[in-house]
Design an enzyme around this catalytic site. Structure first.
Site, PDB file in Angstrom:
ATOM      1  N   LYS A 103      13.732  -6.173   6.760  1.00  0.00           N
ATOM      2  CA  LYS A 103      12.593  -5.257   6.648  1.00  0.00           C
ATOM      3  C   LYS A 103      12.663  -4.157   7.714  1.00  0.00           C
ATOM      4  CE  LYS A 103       8.926  -3.183   6.059  1.00  0.00           C
ATOM      5  NZ  LYS A 103       7.657  -3.307   5.423  1.00  0.00           N
TER       6      LYS A 103
ATOM      7  N   CYS B 294       4.354   2.193   9.542  1.00  0.00           N
ATOM      8  CA  CYS B 294       5.541   1.371   9.293  1.00  0.00           C
ATOM      9  C   CYS B 294       6.777   2.015   9.876  1.00  0.00           C
ATOM     10  CB  CYS B 294       5.725   1.182   7.798  1.00  0.00           C
ATOM     11  SG  CYS B 294       4.197   0.736   6.977  1.00  0.00           S
TER      12      CYS B 294
HETATM   13  N1  SAJ Z   1       8.849  11.500   5.535  1.00  0.00           N
HETATM   14  C1  SAJ Z   1       9.511  12.672   5.866  1.00  0.00           C
HETATM   15  N2  SAJ Z   1      10.615  12.996   5.134  1.00  0.00           N
HETATM   16  C2  SAJ Z   1      11.063  12.245   4.088  1.00  0.00           C
HETATM   17  C3  SAJ Z   1      10.379  11.059   3.761  1.00  0.00           C
HETATM   18  C4  SAJ Z   1       9.274  10.713   4.500  1.00  0.00           C
HETATM   19  O1  SAJ Z   1       9.133  13.372   6.810  1.00  0.00           O
HETATM   20  O2  SAJ Z   1      12.049  12.650   3.470  1.00  0.00           O
HETATM   21  C5  SAJ Z   1       7.679  11.093   6.315  1.00  0.00           C
HETATM   22  C6  SAJ Z   1       6.392  11.027   5.478  1.00  0.00           C
HETATM   23  O3  SAJ Z   1       5.799  12.279   5.363  1.00  0.00           O
HETATM   24  C7  SAJ Z   1       5.566  10.060   6.284  1.00  0.00           C
HETATM   25  C8  SAJ Z   1       6.635   9.090   6.836  1.00  0.00           C
HETATM   26  O4  SAJ Z   1       7.861   9.765   6.744  1.00  0.00           O
HETATM   27  O5  SAJ Z   1       4.922  10.710   7.367  1.00  0.00           O
HETATM   28  C9  SAJ Z   1       6.743   7.779   6.073  1.00  0.00           C
HETATM   29  O6  SAJ Z   1       6.555   7.963   4.686  1.00  0.00           O
HETATM   30  P1  SAJ Z   1       7.335   7.204   3.524  1.00  0.00           P
HETATM   31  O7  SAJ Z   1       6.725   7.610   2.264  1.00  0.00           O
HETATM   32  O8  SAJ Z   1       8.807   7.409   3.621  1.00  0.00           O
HETATM   33  O9  SAJ Z   1       7.117   5.667   3.852  1.00  0.00           O
HETATM   34  P2  SAJ Z   1       5.811   4.763   4.149  1.00  0.00           P
HETATM   35  O10 SAJ Z   1       5.646   4.644   5.641  1.00  0.00           O
HETATM   36  O11 SAJ Z   1       4.628   5.183   3.383  1.00  0.00           O
HETATM   37  O12 SAJ Z   1       6.307   3.363   3.562  1.00  0.00           O
HETATM   38  C10 SAJ Z   1       7.473   2.760   4.091  1.00  0.00           C
HETATM   39  C11 SAJ Z   1       8.374   2.350   2.908  1.00  0.00           C
HETATM   40  N3  SAJ Z   1       9.693   1.985   3.412  1.00  0.00           N
HETATM   41  C12 SAJ Z   1      10.827   2.518   2.904  1.00  0.00           C
HETATM   42  O13 SAJ Z   1      10.830   3.367   2.031  1.00  0.00           O
HETATM   43  C13 SAJ Z   1      12.129   2.006   3.448  1.00  0.00           C
HETATM   44  C14 SAJ Z   1       7.735   1.209   2.146  1.00  0.00           C
HETATM   45  O14 SAJ Z   1       8.596   0.729   1.137  1.00  0.00           O
HETATM   46  C15 SAJ Z   1       7.384   0.059   3.108  1.00  0.00           C
HETATM   47  O15 SAJ Z   1       6.764  -1.025   2.453  1.00  0.00           O
HETATM   48  C16 SAJ Z   1       6.424   0.609   4.136  1.00  0.00           C
HETATM   49  O16 SAJ Z   1       7.092   1.654   4.860  1.00  0.00           O
HETATM   50  C17 SAJ Z   1       6.020  -0.515   5.060  1.00  0.00           C
HETATM   51  O17 SAJ Z   1       4.905  -1.022   4.885  1.00  0.00           O
HETATM   52  O18 SAJ Z   1       6.826  -0.909   5.908  1.00  0.00           O
END
Ligand code: SAJ
Length: 414
Positions: free
Chosen positions: A213, A267
């Site tokens: 994870k 996360c």
């Molecule tokens: N972000 C960027 N650029 C990107 C992708 C995301 O700047 O290309 C930023 C987003 O704007 C946000 C942050 O990253 O601020 C995180 O967003 P996210 O949508 O990538 O992820 P989370 O935090 O909402 O959810 C993640 C997920 N993990 C992965 O995709 C590996 C989710 O599957 C997990 O269950 C969750 O963390 C968790 O609970 O750990």
């Protein structure tokens, strides 16, 4: 007969409540336990205290059929799923106090044959620690970290992996990694997850499941840091980073993520620190990525400050406060931090646009800040800062903003 007649979910937040409701929808009796009286009362009325697509309908149905109930205190069950927060402390080391408190809550009602599954993202070794804590709380029961397959309780880790905004689909369709303290612990947990998971349930050890994870989120963090670093380099070299990424991604083996104002949520911005804390000497790229992503909001603020210096009366519209698009979640949001800093430094008149909330968060209390509509912001602002790519903002055309200085941290204008 169902392999589990009664399941208890401890912690009814963004993970626990959807999990409880989905299991209840499969006909299993579910008791959700939370320390928040507000959450418990809301759920028992068939309503939800968090925003997640379709969750309201699912909870309402589960409560109406009597399969889902919420309570402040635990009751006996066949399985206990722990979905409480695991934040980090000031020094970035993990804070396991919510897990310990959850165990103290359930310990008195545990009986031989019960399964305890940790869902909360946790540092390596936490599931073994749970087994030890339970042994101390219930010396009359045999625990698997010392008794192996002869234990009275099954203890396993099944990290949640759902994406906020898509929780109900991903809860069912994602594969799950299920790590047991012993193989039988994992098997028993797999039986539980097979009640509602259509993806594959992959068996491993508890330590590997914990690390898997953390690895998934650290992988994302490192890749976002790469994109954020590129965006800063491109500013220096006067290159449009969005065009650059689109072009580079046409290579069959390149897939660069999107830069942004920083990484938010509870996360991706947190979990990599658990790896750094466990292996500080070895976790070099992972630590650096965290630093790069944490510094990005400061870089954005500096850009806004420079833009404001061009105006006698700068009026700055911040588009978006949530931590990512189309959600109302403001926790650990770089957009919110940026807005707060602008307000606290009096950089200009600040207009805040966040279509997903009705009221500003407590974090902005005491500042001269108000929520504004997009149209009002477009009318008044001379500087437009896109902090979140909400669907309402993506309809904007370059022609709508020609008279303004635009700082587009999300690339909605491409
Ligand atoms: N972000 C960027 N650029 C990107 C992708 C995301 O700047 O290309 C930023 C987003 O704007 C946000 C942050 O990253 O601020 C995180 O967003 P996210 O949508 O990538 O992820 P989370 O935090 O909402 O959810 C993640 C997920 N993990 C992965 O995709 C590996 C989710 O599957 C997990 O269950 C969750 O963390 C968790 O609970 O750990």
């Amino acid at each position: 007969m169902l392999p589990f007649n009664r399941v208890s979910v401890i912690g009814l937040g963004y993970i626990g409540l959807p999990t409880a409701a989905v299991i209840a929808s499969r006909g299993v009796e579910v008791l959700g336990v939370d320390v928040s009286e507000h959450a418990v009362n809301t759920i028992n009325q068939g309503k939800v205290h968090i925003v997640e697509p379709d969750l309201d309908m699912l909870v309402q149905a589960a409560v109406t059929t009597g399969k889902l109930k919420a309570s402040l205190s635990p009751e006996p069950a066949d399985a206990f799923m722990i979905a409480v927060p695991t934040p980090f402390k000031e020094n970035k080391s993990p804070d396991l106090s919510y897990i310990k408190a959850a165990l103290e809550t359930i310990a008195p009602v545990l009986v031989k044959g019960n399964l305890i599954v940790l869902e909360s993202t946790s540092p390596v070794g936490t599931t073994e620690q749970i087994s030890q804590w339970l042994a101390e709380l219930r010396p009359d029961l045999k625990l698997p970290h010392t008794e192996g397959e002869q234990a009275d309780l099954f203890v396993a880790h099944c990290p949640e992996r759902v994406l906020p905004g898509r929780v109900l689909q991903e809860l069912v369709s994602n594969d799950r990694i299920i790590g047991g303290i012993t193989p039988r612990c994992a098997e028993r947990a797999i039986e539980l997850y097979q009640l509602f998971v259509r993806g594959e349930c992959l068996r491993t050890t508890a330590r590997t499941a914990e690390m898997a994870k953390l690895t998934e989120n650290a992988f994302r963090d490192v890749n976002i840091a790469f994109a954020n670093e590129l965006s800063v380099i491109c500013d220096t070299l006067k290159i449009n980073v969005w065009e650059l990424i689109k072009l580079a991604n046409r290579h069959p083996r390149v897939n660069i993520l999107s830069p942004g104002p920083g990484v938010g949520g509870h996360c991706i911005a947190v979990d990599p620190w658990f790896i750094v804390d466990s292996a500080p000497e070895q976790a070099q790229i992972i630590r650096k990525a965290r630093e790069i992503n944490d510094n990005k909001p400061l870089y954005v603020i500096e850009k806004i400050r420079q833009a404001a210096d061009q105006f006698k009366k700068p009026v700055i519209a911040c588009l978006g406060l949530a931590f990512k698009a189309d959600i109302d979640d403001l926790r650990e949001s770089p957009a919110l931090d940026i807005a707060k800093k602008l307000l606290s430094e009096n950089i200009g008149e600040i207009l805040l646009v966040e279509p997903n909330i009705k009221q500003l968060p407590a974090k902005l209390a005491g500042y001269k800040a108000e929520l504004t509509t997009l149209n009002q912001a477009l009318e008044k602002a001379n500087i437009l800062v896109v902090l979140v790519d909400h669907k309402q903002f993506k309809t904007l055309q370059p022609a709508d903003v020609t008279t303004k200085v635009v700082i587009d941290t999300r690339g909605i204008f491409g």
